[in-house]
Design a protein around this motif. Structure first.
Motif, PDB file in Angstrom:
ATOM      1  N   LEU A   1     -11.267   1.293   0.861  1.00 19.57           N
ATOM      2  CA  LEU A   1     -10.684   2.460   0.184  1.00 19.57           C
ATOM      3  C   LEU A   1      -9.466   2.956   0.962  1.00 19.57           C
ATOM      4  CD1 LEU A   1     -10.684   4.648  -1.984  1.00 19.57           C
ATOM      5  CD2 LEU A   1     -12.455   5.856  -0.709  1.00 19.57           C
ATOM      6  N   LEU A   2      -9.572   2.962   2.278  1.00 20.09           N
ATOM      7  CA  LEU A   2      -8.439   3.371   3.122  1.00 20.09           C
ATOM      8  C   LEU A   2      -7.243   2.444   2.901  1.00 20.09           C
ATOM      9  CD1 LEU A   2      -7.365   5.151   5.473  1.00 20.09           C
ATOM     10  CD2 LEU A   2      -8.202   3.374   7.020  1.00 20.09           C
ATOM     11  N   ARG A   3      -7.494   1.138   2.922  1.00 15.96           N
ATOM     12  CA  ARG A   3      -6.410   0.164   2.706  1.00 15.96           C
ATOM     13  C   ARG A   3      -5.758   0.359   1.348  1.00 15.96           C
ATOM     14  NH1 ARG A   3      -8.047  -5.683   2.686  1.00 15.96           N
ATOM     15  NH2 ARG A   3      -5.876  -5.928   2.171  1.00 15.96           N
ATOM     16  N   ALA A   4      -6.590   0.591   0.341  1.00 15.11           N
ATOM     17  CA  ALA A   4      -6.070   0.745  -1.021  1.00 15.11           C
ATOM     18  C   ALA A   4      -5.221   2.015  -1.138  1.00 15.11           C
ATOM     19  CB  ALA A   4      -7.220   0.781  -2.011  1.00 15.11           C
ATOM     20  N   LEU A   5      -5.709   3.124  -0.591  1.00 13.72           N
ATOM     21  CA  LEU A   5      -4.946   4.377  -0.677  1.00 13.72           C
ATOM     22  C   LEU A   5      -3.619   4.266   0.069  1.00 13.72           C
ATOM     23  CD1 LEU A   5      -7.834   6.985  -0.168  1.00 13.72           C
ATOM     24  CD2 LEU A   5      -6.594   6.511  -2.297  1.00 13.72           C
ATOM     25  N   ASN A   6      -3.666   3.650   1.249  1.00 18.89           N
ATOM     26  CA  ASN A   6      -2.416   3.493   1.999  1.00 18.89           C
ATOM     27  C   ASN A   6      -1.493   2.485   1.310  1.00 18.89           C
ATOM     28  OD1 ASN A   6      -1.022   4.225   4.653  1.00 18.89           O
ATOM     29  ND2 ASN A   6      -0.864   2.003   4.606  1.00 18.89           N
ATOM     30  N   GLY A   7      -2.095   1.429   0.739  1.00 18.79           N
ATOM     31  CA  GLY A   7      -1.292   0.446  -0.003  1.00 18.79           C
ATOM     32  C   GLY A   7      -0.591   1.108  -1.177  1.00 18.79           C
ATOM     33  N   ALA A   8      -1.264   2.061  -1.807  1.00 12.38           N
ATOM     34  CA  ALA A   8      -0.656   2.799  -2.913  1.00 12.38           C
ATOM     35  C   ALA A   8       0.534   3.601  -2.401  1.00 12.38           C
ATOM     36  CB  ALA A   8      -1.685   3.725  -3.553  1.00 12.38           C
ATOM     37  N   ARG A   9       0.324   4.277  -1.283  1.00 12.45           N
ATOM     38  CA  ARG A   9       1.421   5.077  -0.697  1.00 12.45           C
ATOM     39  C   ARG A   9       2.640   4.193  -0.421  1.00 12.45           C
ATOM     40  NH1 ARG A   9       3.011   9.512   2.333  1.00 12.45           N
ATOM     41  NH2 ARG A   9       3.948   9.012   4.346  1.00 12.45           N
ATOM     42  N   VAL A  10       2.406   3.025   0.164  1.00  3.01           N
ATOM     43  CA  VAL A  10       3.518   2.125   0.483  1.00  3.01           C
ATOM     44  C   VAL A  10       4.172   1.604  -0.809  1.00  3.01           C
ATOM     45  CG1 VAL A  10       4.154  -0.050   1.608  1.00  3.01           C
ATOM     46  CG2 VAL A  10       2.531   1.491   2.717  1.00  3.01           C
TER      47      VAL A  10
END
Lengths: 163, 98
Positions: A100-109
């Motif tokens: 979930l952390l990777r996905a949320l940060n991936g969204a931000r990027v």
């Protein structure tokens, strides 16, 4: 966001309705933005054939898409994201929390790249179009979620926000 | 009549050994998007470092523009870079010139 249970391999976090909705919106919007594949090197230590580089880039972006889909499924699963009086109780394994952390940060990027990768701290600005305004808002929301989710993973009680 | 000496050519075995030797650097580059606590978390996760070491490298990335994280064989360095890129960090493999 509030940690309810934090023990090895298991994390239960209370989300407000708004926080769950923000996560869903950010993950949904992420799917519409095409990520750039990063280079393996900035020098040339080991030339990689184009096909191999493309394959690895595809694998990388596919991994992020898998993380996005898994995170979305988690938020939609009524047995894992349980609705209660104060919002939702999100139950995750360690791997799911990390995903979930990777996905949320991936969204931000992804939103940042869609804006043209601006360096706001250095004073760069983007055109004030309707689309860019939406992307900036999504970027900020995703960043806020990343920060709060990280705090929960670290076992801290993140600031709980009222609806 | 000019005489030329052919340049030494690495054999496949030599090339394979070079790739296995720890002469490659995993470099993480600064970017304006990833949050500092997130970068610290990723370093801890990928390399198993304690928080203090991860924060030291994160600050180096932020203040110096980049940080050399580890020196490895090409395969291991490449694997680390792909892990870091999987977390959306800007990381590359560079050959150690030193």
């Amino acid at each position: 966001m509030k940690v309810l249970v934090s023990e090895p391999g298991r994390l239960v976090v209370q989300l407000t309705q708004r926080e769950r909705q923000e996560m869903r919106v950010v993950l949904h919007a992420m799917a519409k933005e095409r990520r750039r594949a990063p280079p393996l090197t900035r020098g040339d230590p080991q030339g990689m054939p184009g096909d191999a580089a493309a394959l690895l880039a595809g694998e990388l972006l596919g991994g992020l898409e898998d993380a996005r889909l898994a995170a979305t499924a988690l938020l939609e699963d009524p047995a894992r994201c349980v609705q209660g009086k104060g919002g939702y109780g999100l139950r995750t394994t360690e791997a799911e929390a990390e995903g979930l952390l990777r996905a949320l940060n991936g969204a931000r990027v992804a939103f940042w790249e869609a804006l043209g990768s601006p360096d706001f701290e250095a004073g760069e600005r983007v055109e004030p179009t309707e689309r860019n305004r939406l992307l900036v808002a999504l970027l900020e929301v995703a960043g806020s979620l990343v920060g709060r989710w990280l705090a929960c993973m670290a076992g801290d009680a993140a600031e709980e926000r009222e609806e | 009549m000019p005489m030329t000496t052919p340049a030494p050519v690495a054999t496949p075995r030599e090339e394979a050994r070079e790739v296995r030797e720890p002469g490659y650097l995993v470099v993480c580059w600064n970017d304006p998007v990833n949050l500092m606590p997130y970068v610290t978390h990723v370093f801890q996760r990928v390399f198993g470092w304690d928080r203090a070491k991860a924060e030291r490298h994160m600050r180096e990335v932020h203040e110096e523009g980049k940080s050399v994280l580890v020196r490895e064989s090409f395969e291991k360095a490449e694997a680390h870079v792909h892990q870091l890129q999987g977390y959306s960090l800007q990381a590359t493999v560079e050959k150690d010139a030193g």
